[in-house]
Design an enzyme around this catalytic site. Structure first.
Site, short mmCIF file in Angstrom:
data_model
loop_
_atom_site.label_atom_id
_atom_site.label_comp_id
_atom_site.label_asym_id
_atom_site.label_seq_id
_atom_site.Cartn_x
_atom_site.Cartn_y
_atom_site.Cartn_z
N HIS A 24 0.81 -1.23 0.00
CA HIS A 24 0.00 0.00 0.00
C HIS A 24 0.84 1.27 0.00
O HIS A 24 0.29 2.37 -0.03
CB HIS A 24 -0.92 0.02 1.22
N HIS B 259 1.81 6.91 -0.53
CA HIS B 259 0.93 6.14 0.36
C HIS B 259 -0.43 6.04 -0.32
O HIS B 259 -1.08 7.05 -0.56
CB HIS B 259 0.82 6.86 1.71
#
Length: 170
Positions: free
Chosen positions: A77, A92
């Protein structure tokens, strides 16, 4: 070509040092989200560095700058990238998406890989992120903001990958 022609080969020039101000490219297709509007206090307050987000309309994330992957957690992620010129970038994907433990994320790079601006870094399943009730906003953070005079958002509205996103002044 003669046997010794390789000896005449010119040495490759070292890559040119990046000039400042330099620009990080948009790393996703979607709508720009200013730092203060990112739905996570840590990012919205700039605690990790100046940043912005892109609310993605497709599940692909691209390199915002030439550099080297410095972090590639197994959860897929997020990615850390050291760009040319010493710019440290954290990408992110989504808010609290670490809780998904990699489900819906398909990284295309690993730690130590050299990447070029615009190269596909990871794919994500926007439907899975939505189903997990997480915002999918792709957050781009200059984690060493303090090393620079300014990090300024230069995009707004809809952006395509590769468009100018953050201008960094030394």
């Amino acid at each position: 070509m003669g046997f010794f022609d390789f000896l005449k080969k010119k040495p490759e020039a070292a890559p040119a040092a990046p000039s400042f101000p330099m620009t990080l490219a948009a790393d996703a297709k979607g709508t720009v989200v200013p730092m203060e509007q990112i739905p996570d206090e840590v990012f919205a307050q700039g605690i990790l560095g100046k940043c912005c987000g892109i609310d993605p309309t497709e599940g692909k994330v691209y390199a915002p700058v030439d550099g080297t992957i410095t972090q590639a957690p197994g959860s897929g992620h997020a990615l850390g990238l050291e760009g040319n010129g010493g710019v440290e970038v954290l990408i992110h994907v989504g808010v609290d998406t670490v809780e998904m433990k990699g489900d819906g994320f398909s990284p295309k790079v690993k730690e130590g890989d050299k990447v070029k601006k615009g190269q596909l870094l990871l794919e994500m399943d926007l439907a899975k992120i939505a189903a997990a009730n997480h915002p999918a906003v792709v957050i781009t953070v200059v984690t060493n903001t303090d090393d620079f005079k300014d990090v300024e958002l230069v995009a707004s509205g809809s952006v395509e990958p590769g468009a100018d996103l953050l201008k960094i002044s030394k």
